[in-house]
Scaffold this motif. Sequence first.
Motif: not given
Length: 302
Positions: A230-244, A246-255
Amino acid sequence: MPPLLSALLNVIVPVALVAGIGFVLGRRLTLDQDTVARLSLYALTPALAFDTILNAKVAASEALTLTAAFLLTWAVTLSVSWLVARRWEVQTRRSVMAGGTIWNSGNLGLPIALFAFGQKGLELALVVFLVGIIGIYVLGPIIYNSGGGWRSTLKAVLGLPVLWAALAALLWRLSGVAVPLGIGRGVHLMAQATLPLVLLSLGLQLGAAGRLTITRPMLFASAVRLILGPLAAFGICLLIGLRGQPLAVLVLSASMPTAVNALLLAREYGSDSQTVAGVVLLTTLGALVTVTAVVAALPYLP
């Protein structure tokens, strides 16, 4: 109600309840787990993919960005796993890489996304699931070094009905032709049965597992999966501009915990299946705590 308690009661408990029933059945009854898993993979999951994609309101650009973030998250966890696991023997190293990288975006990821975000979150989580299930059958043989070559890998990918169901739904949606009412209702009925069955299937697999001897490779792979993921997913989303959302769904999925598919592939290719089985069990139990914490933190994400 405190956010952590709310996340536990409203999101984790319903999922744990259904999986727990499967666990008890797996302990008490002799059931054909392969049949249950195949019903999900070859019938119900394709129906869920078809039904959701046909009616989803996910923009193409959003889906592509989410896919890119997912693949980059895989790259981070795979790289870290390889760097640390180099000191272990080759079969264990491969199992650590698979256990730390391949997460359960289906059995747990889909229902938890539904409870946490509603229908819109489920649609986004399905994008992650579709990319993940195809990626597993590409990444898995690469990690385990099956020796089957690219033809074997391609055959495995093309043999997945969920891929063809998703493609059919996309083409049907682009055509603008309405789905006949009878077909739509039948597919929707099958789709509704998917999430309960995959949770029961997960519980059955855990219930049938034997005693576990915990090792360092298991603990490391579990930490990669539940903490680094989840930490990697959060950092990557911030880097590529994914917010809201979609970001929350990926972080949750990656956990999510390690997918049982990683264990099935380890057995198929004669790798260290004991290590993978341990990682699946440890991460599934640990996810009760870590996923609850992630769900509680989701409202505070950008």
